[in-house]
Structure formats: structure tokens, C-alpha cells
Scaffold this active site. Structure first.
Site, mmCIF file in Angstrom:
data_model
loop_
_atom_site.group_PDB
_atom_site.id
_atom_site.type_symbol
_atom_site.label_atom_id
_atom_site.label_comp_id
_atom_site.label_asym_id
_atom_site.label_seq_id
_atom_site.Cartn_x
_atom_site.Cartn_y
_atom_site.Cartn_z
ATOM 1 N N THR A 35 58.277 35.121 -17.228
ATOM 2 C CA THR A 35 58.634 35.435 -18.615
ATOM 3 C C THR A 35 57.503 34.956 -19.514
ATOM 4 O O THR A 35 57.294 33.741 -19.670
ATOM 5 C CB THR A 35 59.948 34.747 -19.030
ATOM 6 O OG1 THR A 35 60.976 35.123 -18.120
ATOM 7 C CG2 THR A 35 60.336 35.151 -20.443
ATOM 8 N N LYS A 56 62.571 41.205 -22.304
ATOM 9 C CA LYS A 56 63.020 39.929 -21.733
ATOM 10 C C LYS A 56 63.192 38.876 -22.841
ATOM 11 O O LYS A 56 64.148 38.098 -22.849
ATOM 12 C CB LYS A 56 62.008 39.465 -20.678
ATOM 13 C CG LYS A 56 62.264 38.097 -20.103
ATOM 14 C CD LYS A 56 63.560 38.005 -19.336
ATOM 15 C CE LYS A 56 63.846 36.572 -18.909
ATOM 16 N NZ LYS A 56 65.224 36.384 -18.485
ATOM 17 N N LYS A 65 60.731 27.673 -24.314
ATOM 18 C CA LYS A 65 59.520 28.518 -24.344
ATOM 19 C C LYS A 65 59.873 29.952 -24.740
ATOM 20 O O LYS A 65 59.193 30.576 -25.565
ATOM 21 C CB LYS A 65 58.854 28.445 -22.959
ATOM 22 C CG LYS A 65 57.733 29.412 -22.664
ATOM 23 C CD LYS A 65 58.153 30.589 -21.796
ATOM 24 C CE LYS A 65 58.731 30.249 -20.446
ATOM 25 N NZ LYS A 65 59.159 31.401 -19.653
HETATM 26 N N1 LIG Z 1 65.253 29.865 -13.537
HETATM 27 C C1 LIG Z 1 65.768 30.960 -14.088
HETATM 28 O O1 LIG Z 1 66.992 31.096 -14.195
HETATM 29 C C2 LIG Z 1 64.888 32.049 -14.582
HETATM 30 C C3 LIG Z 1 63.557 31.870 -14.856
HETATM 31 N N2 LIG Z 1 62.820 32.921 -15.337
HETATM 32 C C4 LIG Z 1 61.405 32.761 -15.623
HETATM 33 O O2 LIG Z 1 60.734 32.782 -14.371
HETATM 34 C C5 LIG Z 1 59.608 31.903 -14.410
HETATM 35 C C6 LIG Z 1 59.770 30.853 -13.329
HETATM 36 O O3 LIG Z 1 60.959 30.162 -13.556
HETATM 37 P P1 LIG Z 1 61.508 29.046 -12.537
HETATM 38 O O4 LIG Z 1 61.277 29.469 -11.152
HETATM 39 O O5 LIG Z 1 62.860 28.718 -12.999
HETATM 40 O O6 LIG Z 1 60.518 27.846 -12.902
HETATM 41 P P2 LIG Z 1 60.142 26.523 -12.097
HETATM 42 O O7 LIG Z 1 59.797 25.534 -13.134
HETATM 43 O O8 LIG Z 1 61.174 26.202 -11.083
HETATM 44 O O9 LIG Z 1 58.819 26.972 -11.308
HETATM 45 C C7 LIG Z 1 57.625 27.206 -12.004
HETATM 46 C C8 LIG Z 1 56.565 27.704 -11.046
HETATM 47 O O10 LIG Z 1 55.327 27.868 -11.772
HETATM 48 C C9 LIG Z 1 54.308 27.098 -11.113
HETATM 49 N N3 LIG Z 1 53.311 26.629 -12.067
HETATM 50 C C10 LIG Z 1 53.526 25.986 -13.228
HETATM 51 N N4 LIG Z 1 52.345 25.732 -13.852
HETATM 52 C C11 LIG Z 1 51.375 26.238 -13.057
HETATM 53 C C12 LIG Z 1 49.964 26.302 -13.153
HETATM 54 N N5 LIG Z 1 49.308 25.820 -14.217
HETATM 55 N N6 LIG Z 1 49.290 26.889 -12.157
HETATM 56 C C13 LIG Z 1 49.940 27.393 -11.074
HETATM 57 N N7 LIG Z 1 51.277 27.372 -10.923
HETATM 58 C C14 LIG Z 1 51.986 26.797 -11.911
HETATM 59 C C15 LIG Z 1 55.054 25.954 -10.442
HETATM 60 O O11 LIG Z 1 54.249 25.370 -9.456
HETATM 61 P P3 LIG Z 1 54.532 23.849 -8.963
HETATM 62 O O12 LIG Z 1 55.612 23.961 -7.943
HETATM 63 O O13 LIG Z 1 53.219 23.400 -8.422
HETATM 64 O O14 LIG Z 1 54.936 23.063 -10.185
HETATM 65 C C16 LIG Z 1 56.261 26.725 -9.892
HETATM 66 O O15 LIG Z 1 55.912 27.461 -8.750
HETATM 67 C C17 LIG Z 1 59.561 31.351 -15.850
HETATM 68 O O16 LIG Z 1 58.709 32.162 -16.605
HETATM 69 C C18 LIG Z 1 61.009 31.484 -16.308
HETATM 70 O O17 LIG Z 1 61.091 31.566 -17.705
HETATM 71 C C19 LIG Z 1 63.352 34.162 -15.505
HETATM 72 C C20 LIG Z 1 64.660 34.397 -15.222
HETATM 73 C C21 LIG Z 1 65.547 33.344 -14.784
HETATM 74 O O1 LIG Z 2 65.357 33.705 -18.063
HETATM 75 C C1 LIG Z 2 66.396 33.242 -17.601
HETATM 76 C C2 LIG Z 2 67.654 33.927 -17.707
HETATM 77 C C3 LIG Z 2 68.797 33.144 -17.168
HETATM 78 C C4 LIG Z 2 70.027 33.995 -17.132
HETATM 79 O O2 LIG Z 2 69.969 35.219 -17.342
HETATM 80 O O3 LIG Z 2 71.099 33.402 -16.867
#
Ligand SMILES: NC(=O)C1=CN([C@@H]2O[C@H](COP(=O)(O)OP(=O)(O)OC[C@H]3O[C@@H](n4cnc5c(N)ncnc54)[C@H](OP(=O)(O)O)[C@@H]3O)[C@@H](O)[C@H]2O)C=CC1
Ligand SMILES: O=CCCC(=O)O
Length: 291
Positions: A95, A170, A238
Site C-alpha cells: 500500500t 486502496k 501511514k
Molecule cells: N496486514 C494487513 O492486514 C494488510 C497490510 N497491507 C499492506 O501490505 C504491506 C505489508 O503489510 P504487512 O505484511 O502487514 O507488514 P509487516 O510490517 O508485517 O511487513 C513489512 C515487510 O516489509 C519489509 N520491509 C520494511 N522496510 C523495508 C526496507 N526498508 N527494505 C526492505 N524490506 C523492508 C519487512 O521486512 P523485515 O521483515 O526485514 O522487517 C517485511 O517483510 C503494507 O504496505 C500494508 O499497508 C495491505 C492489506 C492488509
Molecule cells: O490495508 C489493510 C486492510 C485491512 C483490512 O481490510 O481489514
């Protein structure tokens, strides 16, 4: 089909395991290498760098925390740009704002690669069960090529046109989500502080016109102060910040979203950023106690 997968956070881990369970070969990379272990146990290979993954795979998917992470994985040393070329596709499901997505798209296509943004609606559990909603935009041919993977990851995919439209959709959805979570939190605290049973409130809400899976799914846990992260609060904040910027660009007044953003910022300052975004509830409790 062999796909690359960059980013094994809450979403990436669930999505890559889901692809593996459905017969895809997957090569993964994560900044913190140890997070690859569980996915490797399901049959994934590991690439040492994003560039190495892209070199090996025709299509590489990424889902990373925020715009800075999405840009870093593409532009930094050993990044995607070093190996992307004609015939290869890059799909960013993070996102981010449309400007970030367009910057990545321009860089990928200037090297002959194909780019699709495909952020997702839905959280940890839909990611585990292949029930995400995919908001794709950009290269239509790459979208068509990715449909078999999207059919595993999601219950419905939308192709929304030019790059940027997926990111905007989104952000609009999550702006509403974050605002609703704040109203819900205020309602739970107001019910309790005014002498009502908040469990009765959940039952009443569930029978009415504003019943929804979020109230049903998160409400009981929130009443137990359980904010185990499915969607980390720092990511929701964010998204509010990026949605407010989109509002600025388009001259849309969003006082409700602005207030919700302030509440999420307050929660971050309280050290709640890594908890679920439902932890914004704690800011409401705090305000009531100090008044
Ligand atoms: N969780 C949710 O319900 C949802 C999340 N999203 C979106 O999806 C994305 C991921 O979310 P989510 O999985 O929850 O997040 P997490 O915080 O669990 O994971 C973040 C990921 O990004 C990596 N990362 C962060 N900074 C860097 C960097 N500088 N360089 C390389 N890798 C990096 C982390 O690596 P490391 O393990 O090394 O920290 C990890 O793999 C976000 O944009 C979020 O807004 C969208 C829908 C739903
Ligand atoms: O980006 C995250 C969305 C979480 C949700 O749809 O519940």
C-alpha cells in the site's frame, strides 16, 4: 508458474505460503533472512537479494511496509532494477501512494520490464485463505498473466486502468476503514462508561444496517484489550497520512479522516504502532480517563 516474492511480513508470508500450497514454485527474499524459514519449510527457494530473485523469475511480486521500503527494494544496490528487463514483470502489492507507484513504474518500464501495482483489501486471515480483494492497475498484459496467481491470492481482482488508480482506490478504502475504526472505538468506550454492556452493543450492531465483518471479527477481542496484530497500526496511520495527501491534491475536505489520523498518531506515540490498528481504542480510554 515460478514467481518471485519480496517481503515476508504478515501479508507476504501468508500469501507466499498460499501460492506454494496451490502448486506455484516460489523464490522468496526478505530483508530479515530468518523470516524466510517458515516459507522455505513449505517448499520455497531463497534468493540472496531482490536482484537475484528477479533474475530467476519471470514475474516477481512484492508486498512491503511503506513507500520508503517499496522504493528501496527497487532502486537500492542489489535491487529489482538491476535485473528487470524485457519479458519480466514486477507486481507491487504494497500500500503506497500513486506517486511512489508511478516512480517505480517509470523505472521498470524504462528498462523494458512490465509493471503492475496491485494493493490488496483484506487482512491476515483473508491472505491465509486466498480471500483478498486485488486492486490492480498498470500493464494490462501483465495483469492477464498474473490472473492465475491472483485467483489463488484473492476472491476478486479488479483492473482499474492506469498506474496510480490501484494505489488511490486502496487509500480511499483504508481512509474509510480507519475512520470507522475510530468511531467504533469511541462507541465501545461510550457504551461501557455510560453503564451499558458493550457486548450488547456488539449484538445490536450486528443485527442492524451497519453490521460488518470488522465489528464482528475485532469487537470481542477489543473488549478483552487483545490487539494482536493482523493489520499493524503504524501501517494504518501511514495509509491515513497518504489518503489525506490525496485529499489535499484533489481539494477534498476530510475532517473525519484528519481526526482519525491524529488518533492513530497518538497511538503510535504511546508505543502501540506494532499492535493491530484496533489498539487506537486505547487512545479513547486515555482521553476519557484524563477528562
Ligand atoms: N496486514 C494487513 O492486514 C494488510 C497490510 N497491507 C499492506 O501490505 C504491506 C505489508 O503489510 P504487512 O505484511 O502487514 O507488514 P509487516 O510490517 O508485517 O511487513 C513489512 C515487510 O516489509 C519489509 N520491509 C520494511 N522496510 C523495508 C526496507 N526498508 N527494505 C526492505 N524490506 C523492508 C519487512 O521486512 P523485515 O521483515 O526485514 O522487517 C517485511 O517483510 C503494507 O504496505 C500494508 O499497508 C495491505 C492489506 C492488509
Ligand atoms: O490495508 C489493510 C486492510 C485491512 C483490512 O481490510 O481489514
Amino acid at each position: 508458474m515460478e514467481v518471485g516474492f519480496l517481503g515476508l511480513g504478515i501479508m507476504g508470508k501468508a500469501m507466499s505460503i498460499n501460492l506454494l500450497k496451490n502448486g506455484f514454485k516460489v523464490t522468496v527474499w526478505n530483508r530479515t533472512l530468518s523470516k524466510c524459514d517458515e516459507v522455505v519449510a513449505h517448499g520455497a527457494s531463497v534468493g540472496a537479494t531482490p536482484a537475484e530473485v528477479v533474475k530467476k523469475c519471470k514475474i516477481t511480486i512484492a508486498i512491503l511496509s511503506d513507500p520508503a521500503a517499496a522504493l528501496s527494494v527497487v532502486f537500492d544496490k542489489d535491487g529489482v532494477l538491476e535485473q528487470i528487463c524485457n519479458g519480466k514483470g514486477y507486481i507491487d502489492m504494497s500500500t503506497v501512494d500513486s506517486q511512489t507507484s508511478c516512480k517505480i513504474s517509470e523505472a521498470i518500464t524504462s528498462k523494458g520490464g512490465h509493471f503492475l501495482e496491485a494493493p490488496v483489501s483484506g487482512s491476515k486471515q483473508p491472505a491465509e485463505t486466498g480471500q483478498l480483494i486485488i486492486l490492480a492497475a498498470g500493464d494490462k498484459a501483465l495483469y492477464e498473466e498474473a490472473v492465475p496467481a491472483f485467483n489463488v491470492l484473492g476472491k476478486k481482482s479488479f483492473f482499474l486502468g492506469q498506474t496510480g488508480n490501484g494505489a488511490k482506490m486502496k487509500l480511499v478504502v483504508n481512509m474509510i476503514l480507519g475512520s470507522v475504526m475510530n468511531a467504533f472505538s469511541e462507541g465501545l468506550v461510550l457504551a461501557e462508561r455510560s453503564g451499558l454492556n458493550p457486548h450488547d452493543l456488539l449484538d445490536v450492531l450486528d443485527l442492524g444496517g451497519i453490521a460488518n465483518p470488522m465489528f464482528r471479527g475485532k469487537g470481542p477481542a477489543m473488549l478483552r484489550d487483545n490487539h494482536l496484530p493482523a493489520f499493524p497500526l503504524k501501517h494504518q496511520q501511514k495509509d491515513m497520512r497518504l489518503a489525506l495527501a490525496l485529499g489535499d491534491e484533489n481539494g477534498v475536505s476530510m475532517p473525519v479522516a484528519a481526526a482519525a489520523n491524529e488518533a492513530f498518531k497518538k497511538a503510535r506515540s504511546m508505543g502501540l504502532g506494532d499492535l493491530d490498528f484496533s489498539a487506537v481504542l486505547e487512545t479513547v480510554k486515555l482521553l476519557k480517563q484524563s477528562s
